[in-house]
Design a protein around this motif. Sequence first.
Motif, PDB file in Angstrom:
ATOM      1  N   MET A  77     -51.658 -29.804   5.029  1.00  0.00           N
ATOM      2  CA  MET A  77     -53.103 -29.691   4.294  1.00  0.00           C
ATOM      3  C   MET A  77     -53.632 -30.675   4.091  1.00  0.00           C
ATOM      4  O   MET A  77     -53.260 -32.161   4.051  1.00  0.00           O
ATOM      5  CB  MET A  77     -52.846 -28.763   2.845  1.00  0.00           C
ATOM      6  N   ARG A  78     -54.781 -30.519   4.215  1.00  0.00           N
ATOM      7  CA  ARG A  78     -55.777 -31.732   3.968  1.00  0.00           C
ATOM      8  C   ARG A  78     -55.524 -32.429   2.564  1.00  0.00           C
ATOM      9  O   ARG A  78     -55.728 -33.656   2.361  1.00  0.00           O
ATOM     10  CB  ARG A  78     -57.694 -31.592   4.011  1.00  0.00           C
ATOM     11  N   ALA A  79     -55.323 -32.218   1.463  1.00  0.00           N
ATOM     12  CA  ALA A  79     -55.340 -32.519   0.194  1.00  0.00           C
ATOM     13  C   ALA A  79     -54.025 -33.618   0.257  1.00  0.00           C
ATOM     14  O   ALA A  79     -53.887 -34.465  -0.749  1.00  0.00           O
ATOM     15  CB  ALA A  79     -54.988 -31.919  -0.859  1.00  0.00           C
ATOM     16  N   VAL A  80     -53.102 -32.623   0.295  1.00  0.00           N
ATOM     17  CA  VAL A  80     -51.949 -33.858   0.653  1.00  0.00           C
ATOM     18  C   VAL A  80     -51.797 -35.032   1.451  1.00  0.00           C
ATOM     19  O   VAL A  80     -51.186 -35.781   1.504  1.00  0.00           O
ATOM     20  CB  VAL A  80     -50.618 -33.180   0.859  1.00  0.00           C
ATOM     21  N   SER A  81     -52.889 -34.943   2.855  1.00  0.00           N
ATOM     22  CA  SER A  81     -52.764 -35.669   3.881  1.00  0.00           C
ATOM     23  C   SER A  81     -53.204 -37.098   2.618  1.00  0.00           C
ATOM     24  O   SER A  81     -52.819 -38.297   3.677  1.00  0.00           O
ATOM     25  CB  SER A  81     -53.496 -35.718   4.609  1.00  0.00           C
ATOM     26  N   LYS A  82     -53.522 -37.309   1.855  1.00  0.00           N
ATOM     27  CA  LYS A  82     -53.589 -38.772   1.577  1.00  0.00           C
ATOM     28  C   LYS A  82     -52.847 -38.888   0.664  1.00  0.00           C
ATOM     29  O   LYS A  82     -52.139 -40.158   0.143  1.00  0.00           O
ATOM     30  CB  LYS A  82     -54.730 -38.717   0.016  1.00  0.00           C
ATOM     31  N   MET A  83     -51.620 -37.996   0.367  1.00  0.00           N
ATOM     32  CA  MET A  83     -50.246 -39.414   0.015  1.00  0.00           C
ATOM     33  C   MET A  83     -49.564 -39.451   0.765  1.00  0.00           C
ATOM     34  O   MET A  83     -48.152 -39.997   0.867  1.00  0.00           O
ATOM     35  CB  MET A  83     -49.493 -37.129  -0.314  1.00  0.00           C
ATOM     36  N   GLY A  84     -49.487 -39.527   2.715  1.00  0.00           N
ATOM     37  CA  GLY A  84     -48.727 -40.840   3.529  1.00  0.00           C
ATOM     38  C   GLY A  84     -48.674 -40.081   4.755  1.00  0.00           C
ATOM     39  O   GLY A  84     -50.509 -39.251   5.167  1.00  0.00           O
ATOM     40  N   SER A  85     -48.362 -40.734   5.717  1.00  0.00           N
ATOM     41  CA  SER A  85     -47.650 -40.017   6.751  1.00  0.00           C
ATOM     42  C   SER A  85     -47.227 -38.421   7.036  1.00  0.00           C
ATOM     43  O   SER A  85     -45.854 -38.562   5.859  1.00  0.00           O
ATOM     44  CB  SER A  85     -47.155 -40.476   7.853  1.00  0.00           C
ATOM     45  N   TYR A  86     -46.834 -37.660   7.520  1.00  0.00           N
ATOM     46  CA  TYR A  86     -45.955 -36.343   8.117  1.00  0.00           C
ATOM     47  C   TYR A  86     -44.942 -36.686   7.124  1.00  0.00           C
ATOM     48  O   TYR A  86     -43.889 -36.540   6.302  1.00  0.00           O
ATOM     49  CB  TYR A  86     -45.698 -35.657   9.014  1.00  0.00           C
ATOM     50  N   VAL A  87     -44.262 -38.044   8.141  1.00  0.00           N
ATOM     51  CA  VAL A  87     -42.278 -38.027   7.936  1.00  0.00           C
ATOM     52  C   VAL A  87     -42.905 -38.390   5.698  1.00  0.00           C
ATOM     53  O   VAL A  87     -40.959 -38.135   4.972  1.00  0.00           O
ATOM     54  CB  VAL A  87     -41.689 -39.618   8.226  1.00  0.00           C
ATOM     55  N   ASP A  88     -43.844 -38.992   5.419  1.00  0.00           N
ATOM     56  CA  ASP A  88     -43.559 -39.849   4.271  1.00  0.00           C
ATOM     57  C   ASP A  88     -43.804 -38.207   3.117  1.00  0.00           C
ATOM     58  O   ASP A  88     -43.326 -38.462   1.930  1.00  0.00           O
ATOM     59  CB  ASP A  88     -44.703 -40.684   3.459  1.00  0.00           C
ATOM     60  N   ARG A  89     -45.079 -37.420   3.673  1.00  0.00           N
ATOM     61  CA  ARG A  89     -44.678 -36.626   3.140  1.00  0.00           C
ATOM     62  C   ARG A  89     -43.608 -35.063   2.940  1.00  0.00           C
ATOM     63  O   ARG A  89     -43.666 -34.311   1.322  1.00  0.00           O
ATOM     64  CB  ARG A  89     -45.682 -35.521   3.445  1.00  0.00           C
ATOM     65  N   ALA A  90     -43.013 -35.410   3.774  1.00  0.00           N
ATOM     66  CA  ALA A  90     -41.514 -34.259   3.974  1.00  0.00           C
ATOM     67  C   ALA A  90     -40.219 -35.117   3.118  1.00  0.00           C
ATOM     68  O   ALA A  90     -40.112 -34.735   2.616  1.00  0.00           O
ATOM     69  CB  ALA A  90     -41.633 -34.714   5.537  1.00  0.00           C
TER      70      ALA A  90
END
Length: 69
Positions: free
Chosen positions: A7-20
Motif C-alpha cells: 500500500m502507498r501509505a506504508v511505502s514511506k516506511m522503507g523497502s519491502y524488506v524493511d516493512r516485512a
Amino acid sequence: MCDDLSMRAVSKMGSYVDRAERALAAGSDVLLVCNSRDGVVQILDQVAPQKNDDSTRRLAHYSRFLRYN
C-alpha cells in the motif's frame, strides 16, 4: 496479520524488506503483499522466516478452518 505491505501509505516506511521485518517484529504471523510481485520476491529472498511458540500455536489453531478441495 498486517495491512498490505504494498500500500502507498506504508511505502514511506522503507523497502519491502524493511516493512516485512517491522511487521514481524510487531508480532504479525502473516504478511500480505498483494500488488507487487517484486516486493514478494524481495521478502522471500531476504527475510528469514521467524518462528516462535505463540505464532506456531496461533497458526495451528486457525489452520483448522482452512478447507482443501
